[in-house]
Design a protein around this motif. Structure first.
Motif, PDB file in Angstrom:
ATOM      1  N   ALA A 152       0.719  -1.091   0.144  1.00 32.49           N
ATOM      2  CA  ALA A 152      -0.054  -0.026  -0.168  1.00 32.49           C
ATOM      3  C   ALA A 152       0.807   1.411  -0.069  1.00 32.49           C
ATOM      4  N   SER A 153       0.319   2.271  -0.656  1.00 35.96           N
ATOM      5  CA  SER A 153       1.025   3.492  -0.646  1.00 35.96           C
ATOM      6  C   SER A 153       0.926   4.117   0.748  1.00 35.96           C
ATOM      7  N   SER A 154       2.176   4.934   1.321  1.00 36.46           N
ATOM      8  CA  SER A 154       2.155   5.576   2.582  1.00 36.46           C
ATOM      9  C   SER A 154       2.547   6.957   2.254  1.00 36.46           C
ATOM     10  N   ALA A 155       2.068   7.460   0.941  1.00 40.69           N
ATOM     11  CA  ALA A 155       2.657   8.925   0.575  1.00 40.69           C
ATOM     12  C   ALA A 155       1.884   9.905   1.334  1.00 40.69           C
ATOM     13  N   THR A 156       0.749   9.725   1.984  1.00 45.28           N
ATOM     14  CA  THR A 156       0.198  10.749   2.948  1.00 45.28           C
ATOM     15  C   THR A 156       0.415  10.376   4.232  1.00 45.28           C
ATOM     16  N   VAL A 157       0.269  11.053   5.163  1.00 47.77           N
ATOM     17  CA  VAL A 157       0.181  10.760   6.664  1.00 47.77           C
ATOM     18  C   VAL A 157      -0.746   9.834   6.878  1.00 47.77           C
ATOM     19  N   ALA A 158      -2.094   9.961   6.647  1.00 48.60           N
ATOM     20  CA  ALA A 158      -3.264   9.006   6.856  1.00 48.60           C
ATOM     21  C   ALA A 158      -2.787   7.618   6.223  1.00 48.60           C
TER      22      ALA A 158
ATOM     23  N   PRO B 126       8.152  13.319  -3.576  1.00 46.76           N
ATOM     24  CA  PRO B 126       7.098  13.685  -2.725  1.00 46.76           C
ATOM     25  C   PRO B 126       6.241  12.645  -1.988  1.00 46.76           C
ATOM     26  N   GLY B 127       6.414  12.580  -1.004  1.00 44.86           N
ATOM     27  CA  GLY B 127       5.665  11.281  -0.318  1.00 44.86           C
ATOM     28  C   GLY B 127       6.529  10.301   0.059  1.00 44.86           C
ATOM     29  N   GLY B 128       7.620  10.315  -0.093  1.00 43.42           N
ATOM     30  CA  GLY B 128       8.919   9.480   0.054  1.00 43.42           C
ATOM     31  C   GLY B 128      10.055  10.141   0.824  1.00 43.42           C
ATOM     32  N   VAL B 129       9.950  11.540   0.967  1.00 41.52           N
ATOM     33  CA  VAL B 129      10.964  12.153   1.454  1.00 41.52           C
ATOM     34  C   VAL B 129      11.437  11.939   2.872  1.00 41.52           C
ATOM     35  N   CYS B 130      12.546  11.712   3.213  1.00 42.90           N
ATOM     36  CA  CYS B 130      13.304  11.544   4.467  1.00 42.90           C
ATOM     37  C   CYS B 130      14.654  12.263   4.454  1.00 42.90           C
TER      38      CYS B 130
ATOM     39  N   VAL C 206       7.753   7.055  12.484  1.00 43.66           N
ATOM     40  CA  VAL C 206       7.749   6.245  11.258  1.00 43.66           C
ATOM     41  C   VAL C 206       7.985   7.267  10.107  1.00 43.66           C
ATOM     42  N   PRO C 207       9.357   7.334   9.906  1.00 46.41           N
ATOM     43  CA  PRO C 207       9.509   8.520   8.452  1.00 46.41           C
ATOM     44  C   PRO C 207       9.716   7.654   7.363  1.00 46.41           C
ATOM     45  N   ALA C 208       9.491   8.478   6.323  1.00 48.29           N
ATOM     46  CA  ALA C 208       9.269   7.538   4.942  1.00 48.29           C
ATOM     47  C   ALA C 208      10.766   7.353   4.719  1.00 48.29           C
ATOM     48  N   ALA C 209      11.020   6.484   3.613  1.00 49.67           N
ATOM     49  CA  ALA C 209      12.452   5.788   3.357  1.00 49.67           C
ATOM     50  C   ALA C 209      12.818   6.028   1.730  1.00 49.67           C
ATOM     51  N   GLY C 210      12.480   7.138   1.254  1.00 48.07           N
ATOM     52  CA  GLY C 210      12.901   7.255  -0.122  1.00 48.07           C
ATOM     53  C   GLY C 210      11.766   6.874  -1.153  1.00 48.07           C
ATOM     54  N   ALA C 211      10.855   6.181  -0.902  1.00 52.88           N
ATOM     55  CA  ALA C 211       9.527   5.925  -1.790  1.00 52.88           C
ATOM     56  C   ALA C 211       8.449   6.087  -1.080  1.00 52.88           C
ATOM     57  N   THR C 212       7.247   6.103  -1.925  1.00 56.95           N
ATOM     58  CA  THR C 212       6.109   6.371  -1.378  1.00 56.95           C
ATOM     59  C   THR C 212       5.455   5.227  -0.752  1.00 56.95           C
ATOM     60  N   ASN C 213       6.181   4.067  -0.948  1.00 56.12           N
ATOM     61  CA  ASN C 213       5.677   2.852  -0.036  1.00 56.12           C
ATOM     62  C   ASN C 213       6.577   2.173   0.893  1.00 56.12           C
ATOM     63  N   ALA C 214       7.414   3.236   1.282  1.00 54.03           N
ATOM     64  CA  ALA C 214       8.901   2.440   2.118  1.00 54.03           C
ATOM     65  C   ALA C 214       8.846   3.471   3.295  1.00 54.03           C
ATOM     66  N   ALA C 215       9.151   2.760   4.510  1.00 57.70           N
ATOM     67  CA  ALA C 215       9.294   3.305   5.641  1.00 57.70           C
ATOM     68  C   ALA C 215      10.541   2.713   6.617  1.00 57.70           C
ATOM     69  N   VAL C 216      10.636   3.275   7.613  1.00 59.38           N
ATOM     70  CA  VAL C 216      11.446   2.657   8.932  1.00 59.38           C
ATOM     71  C   VAL C 216      10.908   3.050  10.287  1.00 59.38           C
ATOM     72  N   ARG C 217      11.055   2.242  11.111  1.00 61.47           N
ATOM     73  CA  ARG C 217      10.665   2.364  12.675  1.00 61.47           C
ATOM     74  C   ARG C 217      11.674   2.741  13.527  1.00 61.47           C
ATOM     75  N   ILE C 218      11.633   4.149  14.213  1.00 59.21           N
ATOM     76  CA  ILE C 218      13.095   4.477  14.685  1.00 59.21           C
ATOM     77  C   ILE C 218      12.527   5.457  15.809  1.00 59.21           C
ATOM     78  N   ALA C 219      13.465   5.390  16.689  1.00 55.67           N
ATOM     79  CA  ALA C 219      13.164   6.539  17.952  1.00 55.67           C
ATOM     80  C   ALA C 219      13.578   7.939  17.450  1.00 55.67           C
ATOM     81  N   PRO C 220      13.050   8.823  17.803  1.00 60.69           N
ATOM     82  CA  PRO C 220      13.037  10.209  17.334  1.00 60.69           C
ATOM     83  C   PRO C 220      14.646  10.807  17.510  1.00 60.69           C
TER      84      PRO C 220
END
Length: 152
Positions: A24-30, A95-99, A122-136
């Protein structure tokens, strides 16, 4: 290539952090919150701004809004959001994948204090369907970011 630059960044600097690619896309916050099973506020959205001639990234909580006065006072001038082509040119991320990871050249990175409300973001990770989980704090450390208060 953007997703690959983020993967390479984590492989070198934080091999314990997995880049998660969803169908699924994660390009928006929702969409990102739904795809990763977190609250929208836990999404660490990265905004690409220009103040004067300086391009920078500001990472905020997904539900936070920039405060123009705080931005002007903290960042040294009136911020202007870059358009999609300018964002891609500056970050190599769509846009939607910026980190703040895997950038082609260093940019100033600022993390807003709204992120400190969470143990994990959970910031994006360079693509509209990629992210990482990380402590702030770890995100800020890896990105070389400065903590600021620029949101309402």
């Amino acid at each position: 290539m953007s997703l690959e630059s983020v993967r390479a960044f984590f492989a070198e600097h934080a091999p314990d952090i997995e880049v998660v690619v969803t169908h699924a896309s994660s390009a928006t916050v929702a969409l990102a919150a739904e795809a990763h099973g977190v609250m929208p506020a836990q999404i660490a959205k990265t905004i690409c701004l220009r103040v004067g001639e300086k391009t920078m990234l500001v990472v905020t909580s997904g539900t936070a809004r920039l405060d123009n006065r705080k931005c002007k006072d903290t960042l040294g001038g009136k911020p202007r959001m870059l358009d999609g082509e300018q964002v891609l040119a500056a970050t190599s991320h769509p846009p939607g994948g910026v980190c703040p990871f895997g950038l082609p050249a260093p940019l100033p990175v600022f993390c807003d204090v709204t992120l400190r409300a969470f143990d994990e973001v959970v910031p994006a990770a360079g693509a509209t369907n990629a992210a990482v989980r990380i402590a702030p704090q770890r995100m800020a450390d890896l990105a070389g970011a400065k903590w600021v208060d620029v949101c309402q």
